[in-house]
Design an enzyme around this catalytic site. Structure first.
Site, PDB file in Angstrom:
ATOM      1  N   GLY A   1     -28.107  13.638 -25.510  1.00 36.17           N
ATOM      2  CA  GLY A   1     -27.873  12.193 -25.560  1.00 36.17           C
ATOM      3  C   GLY A   1     -29.108  11.449 -26.063  1.00 36.17           C
ATOM      4  O   GLY A   1     -29.360  10.311 -25.677  1.00 36.17           O
TER       5      GLY A   1
ATOM      6  N   GLY B   1     -28.960   7.785 -27.757  1.00 36.49           N
ATOM      7  CA  GLY B   1     -28.534   6.607 -26.998  1.00 36.49           C
ATOM      8  C   GLY B   1     -29.671   5.655 -26.661  1.00 36.49           C
ATOM      9  O   GLY B   1     -30.818   5.861 -27.050  1.00 36.49           O
ATOM     10  N   GLN B   2     -29.316   4.610 -25.900  1.00 38.42           N
ATOM     11  CA  GLN B   2     -30.289   3.547 -25.599  1.00 38.42           C
ATOM     12  C   GLN B   2     -31.550   4.116 -24.945  1.00 38.42           C
ATOM     13  O   GLN B   2     -32.664   3.831 -25.367  1.00 38.42           O
ATOM     14  CB  GLN B   2     -29.666   2.496 -24.665  1.00 38.42           C
ATOM     15  CG  GLN B   2     -30.589   1.307 -24.418  1.00 38.42           C
ATOM     16  CD  GLN B   2     -30.282   0.537 -23.132  1.00 38.42           C
ATOM     17  OE1 GLN B   2     -29.513   0.990 -22.290  1.00 38.42           O
ATOM     18  NE2 GLN B   2     -30.874  -0.617 -22.995  1.00 38.42           N
TER      19      GLN B   2
ATOM     20  N   ASP C   1     -22.992  18.992 -28.271  1.00 45.47           N
ATOM     21  CA  ASP C   1     -22.256  18.140 -27.348  1.00 45.47           C
ATOM     22  C   ASP C   1     -22.367  18.777 -25.959  1.00 45.47           C
ATOM     23  O   ASP C   1     -22.135  19.984 -25.828  1.00 45.47           O
ATOM     24  CB  ASP C   1     -20.790  18.118 -27.838  1.00 45.47           C
ATOM     25  CG  ASP C   1     -19.930  17.146 -27.076  1.00 45.47           C
ATOM     26  OD1 ASP C   1     -20.212  16.907 -25.890  1.00 45.47           O
ATOM     27  OD2 ASP C   1     -18.957  16.652 -27.669  1.00 45.47           O
TER      28      ASP C   1
ATOM     29  N   TYR D   1     -16.842   5.640 -14.050  1.00 42.81           N
ATOM     30  CA  TYR D   1     -18.264   5.906 -14.273  1.00 42.81           C
ATOM     31  C   TYR D   1     -18.963   6.158 -12.933  1.00 42.81           C
ATOM     32  O   TYR D   1     -19.691   7.143 -12.765  1.00 42.81           O
ATOM     33  CB  TYR D   1     -18.889   4.704 -14.993  1.00 42.81           C
ATOM     34  CG  TYR D   1     -20.368   4.804 -15.239  1.00 42.81           C
ATOM     35  CD1 TYR D   1     -20.905   5.842 -15.999  1.00 42.81           C
ATOM     36  CD2 TYR D   1     -21.244   3.844 -14.735  1.00 42.81           C
ATOM     37  CE1 TYR D   1     -22.270   5.918 -16.238  1.00 42.81           C
ATOM     38  CE2 TYR D   1     -22.607   3.913 -14.976  1.00 42.81           C
ATOM     39  CZ  TYR D   1     -23.115   4.953 -15.719  1.00 42.81           C
ATOM     40  OH  TYR D   1     -24.467   5.021 -15.956  1.00 42.81           O
TER      41      TYR D   1
HETATM   42  N1  SER Z   1     -25.871   0.176 -17.372  1.00 43.69           N
HETATM   43  C1  SER Z   1     -24.780   0.861 -16.734  1.00 43.69           C
HETATM   44  C2  SER Z   1     -23.495   0.204 -17.007  1.00 43.69           C
HETATM   45  O1  SER Z   1     -23.504  -1.017 -17.109  1.00 43.69           O
HETATM   46  C3  SER Z   1     -24.999   0.924 -15.243  1.00 43.69           C
HETATM   47  O2  SER Z   1     -25.731   2.065 -14.936  1.00 43.69           O
HETATM   48  O3  SER Z   1     -22.494   0.838 -17.077  1.00 43.69           O
END
Ligand code: SER
Length: 327
Positions: free
Chosen positions: A13, A16-17, A58, A148
């Protein structure tokens, strides 16, 4: 448990940010050739691609992951690959697959290849109904309402399980919303706290997707990088927790964030059009108690809202003036 000095790190990853900046920081610290960046789909930036090894893999493909680990004699995996809260609610099955199956794949590799360490972040999204929302304790009810959050609670439990059952050195920390000027976040609920800076610079106005009084725990990227590397390097024998450290820094409402920006850009205006992400934000803590991280591995953040705002506006302002706000 800790077997040898960290020398060959794989960052899954890495595009990513957080991964993009963490990879560069790790390369600066451990040597560029010792930090392999790995991505799934998004093209890496020139900086990321040219500053050290890059592989396409991946986390949901264990065979490919294993091949990459063996090719580079990897001993540490930092698993930053994740589907965040907002996108996760659009596709919960994908969020589970990437966040849980992906993590199990890295933990299994650690077991099979006898790796030194696996680090996988968790999130404030593990919290939900039934826990105090101010100074949310390290140990409390974990009843997340998003997939999540469900996947991150599972991830914490998996890390702790692999520590106990297999002696794998697995670590993780509950990131708050992360704010940064380099790579845009993708698909999270806290993304507004980054977008607001770009829009302040670009248009002097921003329409926020959560209400003005929405207050969440946040952190500036340099602190996030520092916390992650400090936890990687912490003495395993001093850790009572493993996969689930609360990590605090600052906490502010959108109104307070807008006011901090207005000190630099007085004409800046914010309007509010809450959407489905409001409910997600309302289910999360406003601030967290991170005394376990402070006690067990010496966590201390450096930035506050004003220092972060000054730095963000300077960086984005310079890029905007050069016509490359979004790179
Ligand atoms: N930055 C994440 C989100 O907003 C939270 O861990 O899903």
């Amino acid at each position: 448990m800790p077997k040898k000095e960290i020398k060959k790190i794989l960052v899954a990853g890495s595009v990513g940010q957080i991964g993009s900046e963490l990879t560069l920081a790790l390369r600066a610290k451990y040597g560029a050739e010792n930090v392999v960046a790995c991505g799934r789909k998004t093209k890496p930036s020139k900086k990321l691609k040219e500053s050290g090894p890059f592989e396409w893999a991946d986390v949901t493909d264990p065979e490919k992951l294993k091949t990459v680990c063996q090719k580079h004699a990897i001993d540490t995996i930092i698993n930053m690959a994740a589907i965040l809260s907002a996108v996760g609610e659009k596709n919960p099955q994908l969020a589970w697959h990437v966040n849980v199956t992906g993590l199990i794949n890295t933990l299994e590799l650690a077991r099979e290849l006898d790796l030194t360490q696996v680090l996988c972040p968790s999130s404030i999204a593990v919290f939900g109904a039934g826990c105090p929302r101010v100074d949310t304790p390290q140990e409390t009810v974990l009843k997340p309402t998003t997939m999540y959050g469900v996947s991150k609670v599972t991830g914490e439990l998996l890390c702790d399980y692999y520590v106990r059952r297999y002696g794998v050195d697995a670590r993780g920390l509950r990131y708050p919303g992360i704010i940064s000027a380099e790579t845009l976040p993708g698909g999270g609920t806290t993304d507004y706290a980054v977008e607001i800076y770009y829009k302040a610079i670009e248009e002097r106005k921003y329409t926020c997707f959560v209400k003005e009084d929405t207050r969440l725990p946040m952190m500036y990227m340099p602190d996030c990088i520092k916390g992650t590397i400090d936890l990687m390097e912490a003495d395993f024998s001093k850790l009572d927790h493993h996969g689930d450290f609360n990590l605090g820094s600052m906490s502010f409402s959108v109104g307070e964030l807008a006011a901090a920006i207005k000190k630099h850009i007085p004409a800046f205006e914010v309007s509010y059009e809450p959407d489905y992400r409001q409910e997600i934000a309302d289910s999360w803590p406003q601030s967290v108690d991170d005394s376990a991280a402070r006690r067990e591995w010496g966590w201390t953040p450096s930035h506050n809202l004003d220092s972060m705002t000054e730095d963000m506006l300077t960086k984005l302002g310079t890029r905007h003036a050069e016509g490359r706000l979004y790179h």
